[in-house]
Motif scaffolding. Structure first.
Motif, short mmCIF file in Angstrom:
data_model
loop_
_atom_site.label_atom_id
_atom_site.label_comp_id
_atom_site.label_asym_id
_atom_site.label_seq_id
_atom_site.Cartn_x
_atom_site.Cartn_y
_atom_site.Cartn_z
N VAL A 61 -12.65 -11.90 0.47
CA VAL A 61 -12.76 -12.35 -0.94
C VAL A 61 -11.78 -11.54 -1.76
CG1 VAL A 61 -15.18 -13.00 -0.67
CG2 VAL A 61 -14.59 -10.71 -1.52
N GLY A 62 -11.59 -11.94 -2.95
CA GLY A 62 -10.74 -11.19 -3.84
C GLY A 62 -9.47 -11.94 -4.18
N VAL A 63 -8.60 -11.26 -4.88
CA VAL A 63 -7.36 -11.87 -5.35
C VAL A 63 -6.42 -12.18 -4.18
CG1 VAL A 63 -5.30 -11.51 -6.78
CG2 VAL A 63 -7.54 -10.72 -7.57
N ARG A 64 -6.39 -11.30 -3.15
CA ARG A 64 -5.48 -11.48 -2.01
C ARG A 64 -6.25 -11.40 -0.70
NH1 ARG A 64 -1.64 -7.67 -1.07
NH2 ARG A 64 -2.83 -6.06 -2.14
N PRO A 65 -7.08 -12.36 -0.38
CA PRO A 65 -7.82 -12.31 0.88
C PRO A 65 -6.87 -12.32 2.08
CG PRO A 65 -7.97 -14.51 -0.09
CD PRO A 65 -7.29 -13.63 -1.12
N LEU A 66 -7.17 -11.49 3.08
CA LEU A 66 -6.30 -11.35 4.24
C LEU A 66 -6.82 -12.07 5.47
CD1 LEU A 66 -5.53 -7.54 3.89
CD2 LEU A 66 -4.16 -9.46 3.06
N GLY A 67 -8.09 -12.46 5.47
CA GLY A 67 -8.65 -13.10 6.63
C GLY A 67 -8.99 -12.08 7.72
N LEU A 68 -9.28 -12.61 8.90
CA LEU A 68 -9.72 -11.74 9.98
C LEU A 68 -8.62 -10.78 10.44
CD1 LEU A 68 -11.79 -14.25 12.15
CD2 LEU A 68 -12.62 -12.53 10.53
N LEU A 69 -7.35 -11.16 10.26
CA LEU A 69 -6.27 -10.27 10.68
C LEU A 69 -6.27 -8.97 9.90
CD1 LEU A 69 -3.31 -12.80 11.16
CD2 LEU A 69 -4.72 -11.70 12.91
N GLY A 70 -6.82 -8.99 8.72
CA GLY A 70 -6.85 -7.78 7.91
C GLY A 70 -7.98 -6.83 8.29
N ALA A 71 -8.88 -7.27 9.18
CA ALA A 71 -10.03 -6.43 9.54
C ALA A 71 -9.61 -5.26 10.42
CB ALA A 71 -11.08 -7.27 10.25
N MET A 72 -8.59 -5.46 11.24
CA MET A 72 -8.19 -4.39 12.16
C MET A 72 -7.65 -3.16 11.42
SD MET A 72 -9.10 -5.25 15.11
CE MET A 72 -8.20 -4.04 16.07
N PRO A 73 -6.69 -3.33 10.49
CA PRO A 73 -6.24 -2.14 9.75
C PRO A 73 -7.36 -1.49 8.95
CG PRO A 73 -4.77 -4.00 9.39
CD PRO A 73 -5.93 -4.51 10.14
N ALA A 74 -8.23 -2.31 8.38
CA ALA A 74 -9.33 -1.76 7.59
C ALA A 74 -10.27 -0.94 8.47
CB ALA A 74 -10.10 -2.88 6.89
N ALA A 75 -10.53 -1.43 9.71
CA ALA A 75 -11.39 -0.68 10.63
C ALA A 75 -10.76 0.65 11.00
CB ALA A 75 -11.65 -1.51 11.88
N ALA A 76 -9.42 0.69 11.14
CA ALA A 76 -8.74 1.95 11.48
C ALA A 76 -8.92 2.99 10.39
CB ALA A 76 -7.25 1.67 11.72
N TRP A 77 -9.03 2.55 9.12
CA TRP A 77 -9.23 3.51 8.03
C TRP A 77 -10.56 4.24 8.14
CZ3 TRP A 77 -7.81 -0.71 3.93
CH2 TRP A 77 -6.43 -0.99 4.03
N VAL A 78 -11.50 3.66 8.89
CA VAL A 78 -12.80 4.31 9.10
C VAL A 78 -12.84 5.01 10.45
CG1 VAL A 78 -15.29 3.93 9.36
CG2 VAL A 78 -14.01 2.70 7.60
N VAL A 79 -12.38 4.33 11.49
CA VAL A 79 -12.52 4.86 12.85
C VAL A 79 -11.71 6.14 13.04
CG1 VAL A 79 -12.05 4.40 15.29
CG2 VAL A 79 -13.03 2.61 13.84
N VAL A 80 -10.47 6.16 12.56
CA VAL A 80 -9.61 7.33 12.79
C VAL A 80 -10.15 8.58 12.10
CG1 VAL A 80 -7.32 8.30 12.42
CG2 VAL A 80 -7.56 5.95 13.26
N PRO A 81 -10.42 8.56 10.78
CA PRO A 81 -10.96 9.79 10.16
C PRO A 81 -12.34 10.16 10.70
CG PRO A 81 -11.05 7.97 8.60
CD PRO A 81 -10.24 7.49 9.77
N PHE A 82 -13.14 9.15 11.09
CA PHE A 82 -14.46 9.47 11.66
C PHE A 82 -14.31 10.20 12.99
CE2 PHE A 82 -18.35 8.71 13.99
CZ PHE A 82 -19.32 8.96 13.03
N ALA A 83 -13.36 9.76 13.83
CA ALA A 83 -13.13 10.43 15.11
C ALA A 83 -12.63 11.86 14.90
CB ALA A 83 -12.14 9.64 15.94
#
Length: 374
Positions: free
Chosen positions: A124-146
């Motif tokens: 949702v939002g002004v610039r929705p990215l779809g499912l392809l945008g989920a991977m980079p977003a997940a990296a923003w959590v997984v990498v610092p969490f690791a």
């Protein structure tokens, strides 16, 4: 609450500095990031950047609350279509803090919730990215969490190592005190027991000799108590040493010889070489070897005489204690006393042997090195 009390002022200042630095980076770098992506900024851009950065000032005091504020601010920023920019650094630091300072399960749940909220901007939002945008977003959590989890595990392992080392030192100190008490009490009680047997045997027929044995019991018990008091006082680091009895050493061999003679074991002391002042640890170990060896003679050798030979050399001191008794090894496996003597000597870099003497009886031999500078 316990965690908050453990946070030092230096940590709070550090977190405040991190927050101000990221605030400065966000204020300076957001517009260039938007220009690079061809995306403009709006009225809410810098307020959201400021909220996300300044929340980090309390990141270690309230890590969950910090992550919540930063996640909401970052998600709102992205939903509004603002450019990917320095605000994501604040989000990375918030996720790292939760992983590094909270239990794994709590941190994992918080990270999962943060990821779910952050993924709102890809659909949702002004610039929705779809499912392809989920991977980079997940990296923003997984990498610092690791990274945060790794830091926490390293810190916990280091803390466990310090605890284990403290426990090892405490165990070594307890063993040292137990060995000292064994040597002092064991020798004293053995001598008292033998003198009491003599007194009981002579009481009816030769009361004057029984009186001498009882006097020896009184003297031996007092000396043993004084020595025990010194040992326990030294073990208790918070108290001053007791001056009523000297620290045990080879200088007390004459008193030790007299005690054994009073208990019915004639002892001959032979000293060769030039006596010198020994380090306290070496002097004490040498005395304990002689004391424990003579105590074993008193306990196990039966009617016997003993000879103590001390040889002072340029490299240390050599000790030999022999007796004319039965020659059997005292107790199963040589007894606690022999093991304690061996530990004392080898801990100082010396050598120790014990066993039946070639001509009968028992022989204990020890060599204690002394540094040349000493």
């Amino acid at each position: 609450m316990d965690r908050n009390r453990g946070i030092q002022w230096s940590d709070q200042i550090y977190d405040a500095v991190v927050a101000l630095v990221l605030l400065g980076v966000g204020l300076v770098g957001t517009a260039p990031a938007g220009a690079n992506e061809g995306i403009g900024i709006g009225r809410a851009t810098y307020p959201l950047v400021a909220v996300a950065a300044l929340a980090l000032a309390v990141r270690r005091r309230w890590p969950l609350a910090t992550l919540g504020v930063v996640t909401v601010a970052t998600t709102a920023y992205l939903v509004l279509g603002y450019p990917y920019g320095p605000i994501l650094f604040a989000f990375l630091v918030a996720v790292y803090t939760v992983a590094a300072y909270l239990p794994l399960r709590t941190g994992a749940v918080a990270g999962g919730v943060a990821l779910a909220v952050l993924l709102v901007h890809v659909v949702v939002g002004v610039r929705p990215l779809g499912l392809l945008g989920a991977m980079p977003a997940a990296a923003w959590v997984v990498v610092p969490f690791a990274v945060g989890t790794t830091v926490r595990l390293v810190r916990e392992n280091a803390a466990r190592g310090r605890v284990d080392e403290a426990r090892r030192l405490a165990d070594a100190e307890r063993l040292r005190v137990a060995r000292e008490v064994h040597d002092v009490v064991g020798h004293g009680l053995a001598a008292i027991h033998m003198q009491a047997e003599i007194a009981l045997h002579l009481l009816a027929r030769k009361p004057e000799q029984a009186e001498a044995a009882l006097t020896a019991i009184s003297r031996t018990s007092k000396e043993a108590l004084d020595e025990l008091r010194v040992t326990l006082t030294v073990a208790r680091r918070d108290e001053a040493a007791d001056d009523r009895a000297p620290t045990p050493g080879l200088a007390q061999l004459p008193q030790l010889r007299d005690r054994l003679a009073g208990a019915g074991v004639p002892v001959t002391v032979e000293v060769t070489g030039e006596p010198r002042t020994l380090p306290v640890a070496v002097d004490l170990a040498a005395y304990r070897v002689v004391q424990e060896s003579l105590t074993n003679v008193l306990r196990h050798a039966g009617p016997a005489t003993a000879t103590v030979r001390l040889r002072h050399t340029s490299s240390g001191v050599e000790i030999e204690v022999t007796d004319t008794g039965r020659g059997a090894v005292p107790g199963p496996g040589g007894g606690y006393g022999l093991a304690g003597m061996r530990e004392r000597v080898t801990a100082l870099g010396g050598t120790f042997t014990a066993g039946p003497a070639p001509g009968g009886g028992f022989r204990v031999s020890a060599t204690l090195p002394v540094e040349e500078a000493q």
